[in-house]
Design an enzyme around this catalytic site. Structure first.
Site, mmCIF file in Angstrom:
data_model
loop_
_atom_site.group_PDB
_atom_site.id
_atom_site.type_symbol
_atom_site.label_atom_id
_atom_site.label_comp_id
_atom_site.label_asym_id
_atom_site.label_seq_id
_atom_site.Cartn_x
_atom_site.Cartn_y
_atom_site.Cartn_z
ATOM 1 C CG HIS A 49 -6.995 -60.243 -66.097
ATOM 2 N ND1 HIS A 49 -6.950 -58.924 -66.471
ATOM 3 C CD2 HIS A 49 -6.540 -60.281 -64.821
ATOM 4 C CE1 HIS A 49 -6.506 -58.195 -65.456
ATOM 5 N NE2 HIS A 49 -6.242 -59.000 -64.443
ATOM 6 C CD GLU A 162 -6.926 -55.561 -63.410
ATOM 7 O OE1 GLU A 162 -7.948 -56.087 -62.944
ATOM 8 O OE2 GLU A 162 -5.782 -56.013 -63.210
ATOM 9 C CG HIS A 230 -12.067 -54.170 -62.163
ATOM 10 N ND1 HIS A 230 -12.072 -54.348 -60.802
ATOM 11 C CD2 HIS A 230 -11.128 -55.013 -62.651
ATOM 12 C CE1 HIS A 230 -11.175 -55.262 -60.476
ATOM 13 N NE2 HIS A 230 -10.594 -55.701 -61.576
ATOM 14 C CG ASP A 359 -8.087 -62.270 -61.645
ATOM 15 O OD1 ASP A 359 -7.054 -61.647 -61.979
ATOM 16 O OD2 ASP A 359 -8.822 -61.891 -60.731
#
Length: 432
Positions: A49, A162, A230, A359
């Site tokens: 990611h 996402e 998430h 991230d």
């Protein structure tokens, strides 16, 4: 003096062991660093990611004609907080990154039609960025294409969606986004979708709705990875009940180490080996460092209390909060914290269940020593110091996620004669 191949090998071995007296001035070799570098040489990092596409949208409105991705270290100039990008081609090479899922993220949006348009725009700008740098980046959609790009020295570049709001509650849209190259979708972002509960929203569906289960089934049929970062614990468990192919967590940690709801609880980690999926461990400090999470909660409580005590007096609130900050310094997040999550996942689910999902460019900074994409070798050296073998480091770096991709591709091939699922989220609303 010319050395034979045998002599050169003997010299190298001597240096690794400290060397003879005449070689004692040579720089010492850290065995952990040597193990990490050897692992990353044959199995470069395949990161789950990276939010560069969203930075392109927020910083340059997706207008990339003048954007230099060779070196982005100067991009902090003019940015509201002075923060430069974490990622560029030079630093990806230094960080031993061989493959990257670029996140074609758009914010949670109740207007799903707008979200669909925005994700297509993000797919477009990411593909255009990849095409502008053919010597450094190569678009990939399969595990074989990833490995070929790695061997050729390019960064294999894949698309990850996402947030399930980006498919507009339409399996037809999902299929077309897959056709455009999207190879995973995170079922939610920070807010619930009309068919799945998020980790950071009040539950509505108790996990996945019936339509949400069909989303997982259709993603499996397509060979698209189901990403459970998430989502709520109930959504994770429901997805594992339905999934016929391995799932991923593209950027999450272990909740037993840091209690943030974005992290993966042991109830899910214990089931993960039976599914074959992986947790790609995140670097975002407040997700990995419990002391920092607790400090943030205390600071938020102090700020709320000051707001009540000094209503309408912002100067007093600011001064009091500054005094609190001075008396309560923010804890640092470190590479060791990130490694603690990896240790825990190995203990509960096994080393086959671990990957890396930094991230970067979706957070202000990574932990100390891992502030940008150059930090991966330092993380792998830390793991080597903790006793991870070269083979295990190779699995964590890229072999596990490549296995997951191949399993998803194999399942899709095995059901290639299956018709697309045609479920609607609310058939009654369509008047049919």
């Amino acid at each position: 003096m010319q050395l034979s191949a045998i002599s050169r090998a003997a010299l190298a071995a001597a240096l690794m062991l400290g060397g003879p007296l005449w070689a004692q001035d040579a720089a010492p070799v850290d065995p952990a660093e040597a193990t990490a570098n050897a692992a990353l040489e044959v199995a470069p990092v395949f990161d789950g990611h990276n939010d560069v596409p969203n930075q392109l949208r927020s910083r340059v409105a997706n207008q990339i004609a003048g954007f230099d991705f060779e070196d982005t270290t100067g991009t902090g100039e003019g940015h509201p907080d002075g923060r430069a990008l974490h990622t560029d081609l030079a630093r990806l090479e230094e960080g031993k990154v061989g493959a990257q899922f670029w996140s074609v993220y758009v914010p949670s949006n109740p207007d799903e039609a707008e979200a669909v348009q925005q994700v297509i725009e993000q797919i477009d700008v990411t593909k255009r960025l990849i095409a502008r740098y053919p010597q450094g980046l190569r678009f990939a959609t399969t595990a074989d294409e990833v490995e070929t790009a790695m061997v050729d020295g390019s960064v294999a570049s894949l698309l990850g969606m996402e947030g399930g709001h980006s498919m507009g509650s339409s399996l037809g849209v999902l299929r077309q986004l897959h056709a455009l190259g999207a190879r995973y979708m995170t079922l939610t972002h920070n807010s619930n979708t009309p068919w799945a509960d998020a980790a950071t929203d009040n539950p509505v569906h108790g996990g996945l709705s019936d339509f949400g289960r069909d989303v997982v089934r259709e993603m499996n049929r397509l060979g698209m990875l189901v990403d459970l970062s998430h989502v709520s614990e109930e959504t994770m468990l429901d997805a594992l009940d339905v999934a016929k192919a391995p799932v991923i967590f593209s950027h999450s940690g272990a909740r037993a180490i840091n209690g943030h709801p974005r992290n993966v609880p042991d109830s899910v980690l214990r089931r993960l080996p039976y599914n074959g999926g992986i947790v790609m461990v995140v670097a975002l400090p407040r997700f990995i460092t419990e002391d920092l999470r607790q400090w943030g909660a205390r600071r938020a409580a102090e700020q709320a209390q000051l707001g009540v005590l000094f209503q309408g007096q912002p100067d007093k609130i600011r001064a009091a909060l500054d005094a609190w900050d001075a008396a309560n310094p923010e804890p640092q997040s470190t590479i060791a914290d990130m490694a603690d999550h990896i240790d825990h996942i190995r203990e509960v689910a096994g080393v086959e269940s671990i990957g890396i999902g930094g991230d970067f460019d979706g957070m202000p900074s990574g932990p100390v020593g891992f502030e940008d994409v150059r930090g991966y070798p330092a993380l792998f050296a830390e793991l080597a110091r903790r006793g991870y073998s070269q083979a295990e480091l190779e699995m964590i770096a890229s072999r596990n996620i490549l296995r997951v991709m191949r399993a998803a591709e194999a399942y899709a091939a095995s059901v290639s004669d299956m018709d697309p699922i045609e479920t609607l989220i609310a058939p009654a609303a369509a008047g049919k």
